[in-house]
Design a protein around this motif. Structure first.
Motif, short mmCIF file in Angstrom:
data_model
loop_
_atom_site.label_atom_id
_atom_site.label_comp_id
_atom_site.label_asym_id
_atom_site.label_seq_id
_atom_site.Cartn_x
_atom_site.Cartn_y
_atom_site.Cartn_z
N GLN A 1 21.75 1.65 11.88
CA GLN A 1 21.00 1.25 13.07
C GLN A 1 20.84 2.45 13.98
OE1 GLN A 1 23.13 -2.01 14.84
NE2 GLN A 1 23.10 -3.21 12.97
N GLY A 2 19.61 2.72 14.40
CA GLY A 2 19.36 3.78 15.38
C GLY A 2 19.32 5.18 14.81
N THR A 3 19.17 5.32 13.48
CA THR A 3 19.12 6.65 12.88
C THR A 3 17.93 6.75 11.93
OG1 THR A 3 20.54 6.00 11.04
CG2 THR A 3 21.63 6.95 12.97
N CYS B 1 23.24 12.01 18.15
CA CYS B 1 22.09 12.82 17.73
C CYS B 1 21.12 12.86 18.90
CB CYS B 1 21.44 12.20 16.50
SG CYS B 1 20.07 13.16 15.84
N GLY B 2 21.08 13.99 19.57
CA GLY B 2 20.19 14.13 20.73
C GLY B 2 20.52 13.10 21.80
N THR B 3 19.52 12.36 22.22
CA THR B 3 19.71 11.36 23.27
C THR B 3 20.06 9.99 22.70
OG1 THR B 3 17.34 10.88 23.31
CG2 THR B 3 18.17 12.55 24.86
N LYS B 4 20.09 9.88 21.38
CA LYS B 4 20.44 8.60 20.75
C LYS B 4 21.92 8.30 20.99
CE LYS B 4 17.19 9.21 16.96
NZ LYS B 4 17.06 9.33 15.51
N GLY B 5 22.26 7.05 21.02
CA GLY B 5 23.66 6.65 21.21
C GLY B 5 24.48 6.72 19.94
N THR B 6 23.88 7.16 18.84
CA THR B 6 24.56 7.21 17.55
C THR B 6 24.00 8.37 16.74
OG1 THR B 6 25.27 5.86 15.66
CG2 THR B 6 22.97 5.58 16.40
N SER B 7 24.44 8.50 15.51
CA SER B 7 23.96 9.54 14.60
C SER B 7 24.30 9.09 13.19
CB SER B 7 24.65 10.87 14.89
OG SER B 7 26.04 10.76 14.61
#
Length: 90
Positions: free
Chosen positions: A11-13, A65-71
């Motif tokens: 999720q989110g990547t 990862c950058g401004t994401k809350g995950t990676s």
């Protein structure tokens, strides 16, 4: 040797799926990422192979990862948490 296995939907990547296998002692045997930055994820897969699940989680949990809350490394930790509790396969 018995193993356990999960396929984790990220999720989110950029990667979409992580396929990971560990042995009965929670030592990671293999990791495959579907999607994402191929070279980087192949490198991560090689680095975590042979490592204990808890050691990898301690090192990579919360990586962003950058401004994401995950990676992808953080999502790998989510997959490893599931794997810790997965049933052993014959």
């Amino acid at each position: 040797m018995k193993t356990k296995h999960v396929q984790y939907q990220t999720q989110g990547t950029c990667s979409r799926l992580i396929d990971v296998t560990a042995d009965e002692n929670n030592i990671i045997q293999q990791v495959f990422f579907l999607g994402g930055c191929n070279g980087n994820l192949q490198g991560i897969s090689q680095l975590v192979r042979g490592q204990h699940i808890d050691d990898v989680i301690k090192r990579l949990d919360g990586t962003r990862c950058g401004t994401k809350g995950t990676s992808c490394p953080d999502q790998l930790c989510r997959a490893l948490e599931q794997l810790k509790h997965a049933p052993l396969e014959p």
